[in-house]
Design an enzyme around this catalytic site. Structure first.
Site, PDB file in Angstrom:
ATOM      1  N   CYS A   1     -14.295  49.900  17.625  1.00 27.18           N
ATOM      2  CA  CYS A   1     -13.821  50.732  18.721  1.00 27.18           C
ATOM      3  C   CYS A   1     -14.763  51.913  18.906  1.00 27.18           C
ATOM      4  CB  CYS A   1     -12.431  51.238  18.401  1.00 27.18           C
ATOM      5  SG  CYS A   1     -11.340  49.924  17.844  1.00 27.18           S
TER       6      CYS A   1
ATOM      7  N   ARG B   1     -18.522  49.191  22.730  1.00 19.53           N
ATOM      8  CA  ARG B   1     -17.965  48.954  21.385  1.00 19.53           C
ATOM      9  C   ARG B   1     -16.610  48.259  21.440  1.00 19.53           C
ATOM     10  NH1 ARG B   1     -20.671  52.457  17.697  1.00 19.53           N
ATOM     11  NH2 ARG B   1     -19.082  51.969  16.171  1.00 19.53           N
TER      12      ARG B   1
ATOM     13  N   TRP C   1     -11.153  47.704  20.558  1.00 21.66           N
ATOM     14  CA  TRP C   1     -11.369  46.269  20.375  1.00 21.66           C
ATOM     15  C   TRP C   1     -10.321  45.836  19.361  1.00 21.66           C
ATOM     16  CZ3 TRP C   1     -12.612  42.926  16.330  1.00 21.66           C
ATOM     17  CH2 TRP C   1     -13.032  41.643  16.718  1.00 21.66           C
TER      18      TRP C   1
ATOM     19  N   ASN D   1     -11.391  53.857  14.159  1.00 18.00           N
ATOM     20  CA  ASN D   1     -12.193  52.640  14.198  1.00 18.00           C
ATOM     21  C   ASN D   1     -12.311  52.138  12.769  1.00 18.00           C
ATOM     22  OD1 ASN D   1     -14.148  50.642  14.736  1.00 18.00           O
ATOM     23  ND2 ASN D   1     -15.820  52.100  14.420  1.00 18.00           N
ATOM     24  N   GLY D   2     -12.021  50.859  12.553  1.00 18.07           N
ATOM     25  CA  GLY D   2     -12.077  50.319  11.201  1.00 18.07           C
ATOM     26  C   GLY D   2     -10.806  49.526  10.922  1.00 18.07           C
TER      27      GLY D   2
ATOM     28  N   GLU E   1     -29.806  30.100  19.866  1.00 20.29           N
ATOM     29  CA  GLU E   1     -29.634  31.330  20.644  1.00 20.29           C
ATOM     30  C   GLU E   1     -29.254  31.005  22.097  1.00 20.29           C
ATOM     31  OE1 GLU E   1     -29.142  34.300  20.287  1.00 20.29           O
ATOM     32  OE2 GLU E   1     -29.815  35.349  22.064  1.00 20.29           O
TER      33      GLU E   1
ATOM     34  N   LYS F   1     -25.883  32.352  23.973  1.00 23.66           N
ATOM     35  CA  LYS F   1     -25.881  33.120  25.221  1.00 23.66           C
ATOM     36  C   LYS F   1     -24.908  32.509  26.217  1.00 23.66           C
ATOM     37  CE  LYS F   1     -27.147  36.034  24.228  1.00 23.66           C
ATOM     38  NZ  LYS F   1     -27.665  36.364  22.959  1.00 23.66           N
TER      39      LYS F   1
ATOM     40  N   GLU G   1     -21.191  32.937  25.107  1.00 26.16           N
ATOM     41  CA  GLU G   1     -20.743  34.330  25.128  1.00 26.16           C
ATOM     42  C   GLU G   1     -20.314  34.788  26.510  1.00 26.16           C
ATOM     43  OE1 GLU G   1     -24.227  36.312  23.239  1.00 26.16           O
ATOM     44  OE2 GLU G   1     -22.700  37.570  22.333  1.00 26.16           O
TER      45      GLU G   1
ATOM     46  N   HIS H   1     -27.243  12.469  13.902  1.00 27.41           N
ATOM     47  CA  HIS H   1     -26.320  12.448  12.766  1.00 27.41           C
ATOM     48  C   HIS H   1     -24.914  12.880  13.164  1.00 27.41           C
ATOM     49  CE1 HIS H   1     -29.639  11.568  10.123  1.00 27.41           C
ATOM     50  NE2 HIS H   1     -30.306  12.597  10.615  1.00 27.41           N
TER      51      HIS H   1
ATOM     52  N   LYS I   1     -20.089  45.034  21.548  1.00 28.19           N
ATOM     53  CA  LYS I   1     -21.516  45.131  21.283  1.00 28.19           C
ATOM     54  C   LYS I   1     -21.806  45.476  19.829  1.00 28.19           C
ATOM     55  CE  LYS I   1     -25.783  45.208  22.629  1.00 28.19           C
ATOM     56  NZ  LYS I   1     -26.356  43.862  22.833  1.00 28.19           N
TER      57      LYS I   1
HETATM   58  C1  AGP Z   1     -25.482  38.781  20.603  1.00 31.68           C
HETATM   59  O1  AGP Z   1     -25.540  38.266  21.885  1.00 31.68           O
HETATM   60  C2  AGP Z   1     -24.139  38.982  20.103  1.00 31.68           C
HETATM   61  N1  AGP Z   1     -23.384  39.843  20.909  1.00 31.68           N
HETATM   62  C3  AGP Z   1     -23.951  39.163  18.616  1.00 31.68           C
HETATM   63  O2  AGP Z   1     -24.100  37.907  18.055  1.00 31.68           O
HETATM   64  C4  AGP Z   1     -24.858  40.157  17.865  1.00 31.68           C
HETATM   65  O3  AGP Z   1     -26.161  39.674  17.840  1.00 31.68           O
HETATM   66  C5  AGP Z   1     -24.324  40.339  16.445  1.00 31.68           C
HETATM   67  O4  AGP Z   1     -23.058  40.905  16.516  1.00 31.68           O
HETATM   68  C6  AGP Z   1     -25.220  41.182  15.584  1.00 31.68           C
HETATM   69  O5  AGP Z   1     -25.337  42.479  16.079  1.00 31.68           O
HETATM   70  P1  AGP Z   1     -26.462  43.452  15.564  1.00 31.68           P
HETATM   71  O6  AGP Z   1     -27.767  42.877  15.955  1.00 31.68           O
HETATM   72  O7  AGP Z   1     -26.167  44.742  16.248  1.00 31.68           O
HETATM   73  O8  AGP Z   1     -26.333  43.547  14.075  1.00 31.68           O
END
Ligand code: AGP
Length: 608
Positions: free
Chosen positions: A2, A27, A74, A100-101, A481, A485, A488, A504, A603
């Site tokens: 958060c 966040r 969050w 937060n936590g 990756e 993307k 997400e 496989h 994020k």
């Molecule tokens: C990336 O698109 C994601 N939102 C997520 O996987 C991110 O890369 C991951 O949470 C790691 O974050 P960081 O690089 O800030 O440690």
């Protein structure tokens, strides 16, 4: 995960809190709330949804207050709703908390407090802290917070206000970041510096178990063990580009298009072309230990982990190091034996990822040298490491990481070049690598020039709900990756797999409704990848290829081709991933999805 802000000063608190929360929204963004003290009373406004909704409700009132705090959430404990939104209030209504936590012993504490008559109005773990403060309160808010926190297990960054202390904020941290922004006659406390962007450049990072009392006169920091401590004041340089949209409809698109610049920044001053060498100033102080290292362990999460996988291939190619890449959240479950001189490289955009931090602590305990590859200057990971490299890529706002991934891949190649040149790599090989790296900004721009073509392909595929991404060797992490993307920001099912692994199991999913994106750039694995494409075609699976310019053979298998420029085999994936980023973006646009703040994500992932 958060976002938290507290403010005390001479200016109206509400607009400062709202603006700060908007900057912290990356966040978490499922609900938000603000509390202020005005005319001796506590006022709280909170609700489900984004800060913009809250701002509209706050526009009219409480503009006289000069003390307050806010939160963007969050959800961990309890669904996103008004009752679960922060700030949370104590049973007697006297104190409020933003947090937060995760309070790990929340269940036991809740039972104890309920048995003593405390009424809970939310499902959150945070509400416990508010009641604990009431339980401990005997006139000193600072002492009550300290005593309450002594009963808590888990992680927290929090801010507390009390109606009987209308000129005082208490903030504390353990495991979740908290930073003080120090201005002229005003102070901010926040989960990160973005909350008070450009309002002050003087910051103090709280350490675990710090508790700070902030008043209109200043602040004092104690530890939970009741020691008065001084923490270093840092001067931060705000990046000129910070969090501006620059005319783009979304941050993600802006961040995709800025990659020629961010790659240039990643390379600036870090290559010596005539010597085929890299120079990374951030590693200078540990260079002798690096020269002696035999073993490197890369730890990261999500996109940063995929960059680490890419780095593993490149480090293994250019150096004689034994390289392992670990998902940070899994590392603690393994009995890892570190050889003497093991180097741990933590990769993180935010520098605040709780899983990565926890894994680093484990590795530190076992005696590793900790290094970081981080974008956010001054973040927790940068303060835990002995040395490291910054991305210098500017703030990344879009939850789906784009510009940082390519920057990470580029810097990992620089690290591999640096370490390789200390060992067996020749000057001519080094010069070839430098030349390849220097081509990248223009090569990424060439992919960006194809945005309309990529948009057309993405639009024509937007009807499908399942995707496979395949690649071999350097392109394998890129396939992972690319799939991440897409899922997400579009919420479609997408899986990345090593192309050789397809037969496989993954192949069972393929039919005319299950497209595959194939990373088929020209390298030593090209022929084998082409065979995999043929296998998919034979099973009527639609195919999109990312191929090297000039490749005509690929069009005998599919007409949906995105071409990327030729380069050294391990550098070609960097422009290739930009094509996948654009594909994901336009696909999500076509399906009317939220781009910068996809559902359920945040994020900065500061919970384990
Ligand atoms: C990336 O698109 C994601 N939102 C997520 O996987 C991110 O890369 C991951 O949470 C790691 O974050 P960081 O690089 O800030 O440690």
């Amino acid at each position: 995960m958060c976002g938290i802000i507290g403010y005390i000063g001479n200016n109206p608190a509400v607009p400062i809190l709202v603006r700060g929360l908007q900057r912290l929204e990356y966040r978490g963004y499922d609900s938000a709330g603000v509390a202020v003290i005005e005319d001796g009373k506590l006022y709280r406004v909170r609700g489900k949804g984004k800060v913009s909704g809250l701002a509209a409700r706050l526009a009219e009132g409480h503009l006289g207050s000069t003390i307050g705090m806010g939160h963007t959430r969050w959800a961990t404990h309890g669904e996103p709703s008004e009752t679960n939104a922060h700030p949370h209030v104590s049973d007697d209504g006297a104190s409020m908390v933003v947090h937060n936590g995760i309070i790990e012993n929340h269940y036991v504490l809740r039972q104890q407090l309920q048995a003593r008559g405390y009424i809970f109005t939310s499902e959150t773990d945070t509400e416990i802290v508010a009641h604990l403060i009431q339980d401990e309160y005997q006139g000193s808010l600072l002492q009550a917070v300290k005593n309450a926190l002594r009963r808590v297990q888990g992680t927290y960054g929090l801010v507390v206000m009390h109606v009987d202390h209308p000129r005082e904020l208490i903030a504390a941290r353990r495991g979740s970041p908290m930073v003080l922004g120090v201005g002229e006659d005003e102070t901010w406390v926040a989960s990160d510096v973005a909350a008070f962007l450009r309002l002050t450049d003087k910051v103090i990072y709280l350490e675990d178990d710090d508790v700070v009392q902030v008043t209109h006169q200043g602040f004092a920091i104690d530890t939970l063990a009741d020691e008065r401590v001084e923490r270093l004041m840092h001067q931060i340089e705000w990046e000129a580009d910070a969090v501006e949209l620059r005319g783009y409809p979304h941050y993600m698109l802006q961040e995709i298009f800025i990659q020629p610049e961010t790659i240039t920044n990643a390379l600036r001053g870090r290559v010596v072309a005539s010597e085929g060498m890299a120079h990374l100033g951030g590693l200078d102080m540990v260079i002798d230990r690096l020269k002696k290292a035999h073993h490197i362990v890369i730890i990261a999460c999500g996109t940063s982990y995929y960059a680490g996988l890419y780095g593993q291939y490149v480090l293994e190619k250019l150096t004689d190091l034994v390289v392992e890449v670990e998902i940070a959240s899994e590392l603690r479950y393994r009995n890892t034996t570190l050889r003497p001189g093991t180097v741990v490289l933590a990769i993180s955009q935010s520098g605040e990822t709780a899983d990565t931090i926890a894994a680093m602590r484990e590795m530190e305990r076992k005696g590793a040298l900790l290094l970081g590859l981080v974008n956010v200057v001054g973040s927790t990971i940068t303060r835990m490491t002995e040395a490291g490299v910054y991305n210098h890529a500017g703030t990344e706002i879009g939850v789906a990481s784009t510009k940082i991934f390519t920057s990470q891949c580029c810097i990992l190649t620089l690290i591999a070049l640096l370490l390789g040149r200390f060992k067996h790599l020749s000057v001519t090989d080094g010069m070839e690598i430098v030349a390849g790296l220097e081509k990248l900004p223009a090569q990424i721009a060439a992919v960006l020039d194809q945005a309309e073509h990529i948009r057309a392909i993405a639009t024509s595929y937007a009807q499908f709900d399942n995707y496979l991404f395949i690649g071999r060797k350097y392109n394998y992490p890129i396939a992972l990756e690319g799939a991440l993307k897409l899922k997400e920001i579009s919420y479609v099912h997408a899986e990345g797999c090593a192309a050789g692994e397809m037969k496989h199991g993954f192949l069972a999913m393929i039919d005319e409704r299950f497209p595959t994106l194939c990373l088929a750039t020209k390298d030593t694995t090209y022929e084998k990848t082409l065979s995999n494409m043929q296998e998919i075609k034979s099973r009527k699976g639609p195919l999109i290829a990312i191929a090297t310019e000039g490749d005509t053979e690929i069009t005998s298998i599919t007409n949906d081709v995105i071409y990327t420029p030729p380069n050294l085999d391990f550098l070609q994936p960097i422009p290739a991933v930009v094509a996948l980023q654009l594909f994901a973006y336009y696909f999500a646009i076509e399906r009317n999805c939220e781009i910068d703040q996809p559902r359920n994500l945040a994020k900065s992932v500061t919970v384990e």
